[in-house]
Design a protein around this motif. Structure first.
Motif, short mmCIF file in Angstrom:
data_model
loop_
_atom_site.label_atom_id
_atom_site.label_comp_id
_atom_site.label_asym_id
_atom_site.label_seq_id
_atom_site.Cartn_x
_atom_site.Cartn_y
_atom_site.Cartn_z
N PRO A 41 -30.39 8.53 22.34
CA PRO A 41 -30.27 8.22 20.90
C PRO A 41 -29.11 7.26 20.60
O PRO A 41 -29.18 6.50 19.64
N ASP A 42 -28.07 7.29 21.43
CA ASP A 42 -26.95 6.35 21.23
C ASP A 42 -27.12 5.11 22.10
O ASP A 42 -26.16 4.36 22.32
N GLY A 43 -28.33 4.88 22.62
CA GLY A 43 -28.59 3.70 23.44
C GLY A 43 -28.63 2.42 22.62
O GLY A 43 -28.65 2.45 21.38
N THR A 44 -28.63 1.30 23.34
CA THR A 44 -28.62 0.00 22.67
C THR A 44 -29.61 -0.94 23.37
O THR A 44 -30.02 -0.70 24.51
N ASP A 45 -30.00 -2.00 22.67
CA ASP A 45 -30.95 -2.94 23.22
C ASP A 45 -30.60 -4.35 22.75
O ASP A 45 -30.23 -4.55 21.60
N ASP A 46 -30.73 -5.29 23.67
CA ASP A 46 -30.51 -6.71 23.36
C ASP A 46 -31.77 -7.47 23.76
O ASP A 46 -32.00 -7.73 24.93
N HIS A 47 -32.61 -7.77 22.77
CA HIS A 47 -33.84 -8.52 23.01
C HIS A 47 -33.72 -9.96 22.51
O HIS A 47 -34.73 -10.62 22.25
N GLY A 48 -32.49 -10.44 22.35
CA GLY A 48 -32.30 -11.80 21.86
C GLY A 48 -32.52 -11.86 20.36
O GLY A 48 -31.56 -11.89 19.59
N ALA A 49 -33.78 -11.82 19.94
CA ALA A 49 -34.08 -11.85 18.51
C ALA A 49 -33.63 -10.57 17.82
O ALA A 49 -33.49 -10.53 16.60
N TYR A 57 -34.03 -0.78 17.33
CA TYR A 57 -34.89 -1.63 18.15
C TYR A 57 -36.33 -1.13 18.09
O TYR A 57 -37.28 -1.92 17.98
N VAL A 58 -36.51 0.19 18.19
CA VAL A 58 -37.86 0.78 18.16
C VAL A 58 -38.56 0.36 16.86
O VAL A 58 -39.71 -0.09 16.87
N LEU A 64 -42.95 -5.67 14.86
CA LEU A 64 -43.37 -6.98 15.38
C LEU A 64 -44.75 -6.88 16.03
O LEU A 64 -45.66 -7.66 15.73
N LEU A 65 -44.91 -5.90 16.93
CA LEU A 65 -46.14 -5.83 17.73
C LEU A 65 -47.33 -5.36 16.90
O LEU A 65 -48.48 -5.65 17.25
N SER A 66 -47.06 -4.65 15.81
CA SER A 66 -48.16 -4.19 14.94
C SER A 66 -48.95 -5.37 14.39
O SER A 66 -50.14 -5.24 14.09
N THR A 131 -31.25 -5.04 28.37
CA THR A 131 -31.23 -6.44 27.96
C THR A 131 -32.53 -7.07 28.45
O THR A 131 -32.91 -6.88 29.61
N CYS A 132 -33.20 -7.80 27.60
CA CYS A 132 -34.46 -8.44 27.96
C CYS A 132 -34.24 -9.93 28.17
O CYS A 132 -33.77 -10.62 27.25
N LEU A 133 -34.54 -10.42 29.36
CA LEU A 133 -34.41 -11.84 29.68
C LEU A 133 -35.80 -12.46 29.83
O LEU A 133 -36.71 -11.81 30.33
N SER A 134 -35.94 -13.72 29.43
CA SER A 134 -37.20 -14.44 29.59
C SER A 134 -37.05 -15.48 30.69
O SER A 134 -36.04 -16.18 30.75
#
Lengths: 174, 178
Positions: A41-49, A57-58, A64-66, A131-134
């Motif tokens: 629950p205290d996690g983090t995410d870096d998807h750039g956008a 993030y969820v 977005l995906l919907s 972290t999500c990299l492209s």
């Protein structure tokens, strides 16, 4: 490393690998609860956008995906480094996305990697930071096969309409 | 060692199930009928594409589709298994490429498709096999071929069919395979 340590590492890697597979299932099927469950629950995410907390993030990515027609993520090349109750991972992803561009369906093929930090708490591994990299991507007009009723009979859908949710009932008839 | 540890037994079961899924992919790609058939119990039910029936009958159809293809590749990933004793359910992802002849134009085309296999499996006599498979499609594309020099490579460096593909010589060198 003793034999018991080797076996424990194998069990830990299986549990951590399943996190990425559940993440992909959750994103592809738009399963908000499942997606939230792979992060602390205290996690983090870096998807750039998006950069922020895991719960935020969820909400962002489900929103977005919907709006897209179809989403499918493959995960390969999963390399995990375990250090006590912390682990680091690199996970390759290949995304197949169908969405409209100027009113016409397009297919995007995108490839990248997740750089992850995991934590074990109370015996359970979850993502602490992703972290999500492209790495590369292409986009082309879709062949739009879903509009053919015969071909789309077994098309992937979102939760709870996808056949996954009936096939998972052990012993259930298809 | 820790032979009675249920976590280890689950790990071994998941590995054995994953190898059934990989063997199916090899069976399609190499047009290896015995490998394909070995993935399914005799009464296994199949629901994939236009086909609804028995898995062993689907094997014949898969052979008819895959054997004439100039190139064929199936990749399996994201194997998520739920175990319940000698039964299991599994979802795995597949990505497939067929270099085939377009029926209308007679020209070669690349067919790309991806989706998931939703499987029920049973362990009998110590061996996991599929008893029901549903194939779900998530994407599909058809594109003109765009390769430049792959087909000028020596034949033994290009994926082939059973029993000519190098994988069968490799297995035979270990006293395994067909």
């Amino acid at each position: 490393m003793s034999r018991d340590d080797q076996i424990q590492a194998l069990l830990d890697k299986q549990a951590i690998t399943d996190l990425s597979y559940r993440y992909s299932r959750a994103a592809d099927r738009l399963d908000r609860e499942l997606l939230a469950s792979v992060y602390w629950p205290d996690g983090t995410d870096d998807h750039g956008a998006f950069v922020g907390s895991a719960p935020d993030y969820v909400d962002w990515v489900i929103g977005l995906l919907s709006g897209w027609i179809a989403v499918h993520h493959d995960n390969t090349n999963i390399l995990i480094d375990i250090d006590g109750d912390t682990a680091f991972g690199e996970v390759h992803w290949t995304g197949y996305y169908t969405y409209e561009v100027n009113g016409q369906p397009h297919d995007q093929l995108a490839v990248g990697r997740y750089i992850d930090r995991y934590e074990r708490r109370g015996g359970e591994w979850r993502i602490k930071h992703r972290t999500c990299l492209s790495d590369w991507s292409r986009i082309e007009p879709s062949v739009n096969w879903r509009t053919d009723p015969a071909r789309s009979r077994l098309a992937g859908k979102r939760k709870p309409d996808d056949l996954l949710y009936s096939a998972r009932r052990l012993g259930a008839a298809d | 060692m820790t032979g009675s540890d249920p976590r280890l037994a689950a790990l071994a079961d998941k590995q054995e199930i994953a190898e059934v899924l990989y063997r199916y992919a090899r069976g399609c790609d190499r047009a290896d009928e015995a490998a394909l058939r070995s993935c399914f119990h005799p009464e296994s039910a199949h629901n994939h594409g236009m086909f609804v029936g028995r898995s062993w009958d689907f094997v014949g159809r898969a052979m008819a589709i895959c054997r004439p293809l100039k190139a064929c590749k199936h990749m399996i990933s994201n194997v998520l298994v739920t175990l319940d004793g000698d039964r299991a359910v599994s979802e795995c992802h597949f990505w497939a490429h067929h270099r085939r002849i377009n029926e209308q134009s007679g020209a070669e085309e690349d067919y790309f498709t991806g989706g998931r296999y939703l499987d029920r499996l049973e362990r009998r006599d110590g061996e996991w096999k599929i008893i029901a498979r549903t194939g779900v499609s998530d994407f599909e594309r058809f594109d003109p071929p765009s390769d430049r020099n792959m087909w000028t490579m020596p034949a033994e460096k290009i994926g082939g069919k059973h029993p000519d593909d190098p994988v069968y010589r490799l297995e035979a060198s270990m006293g395994k395979g067909t």
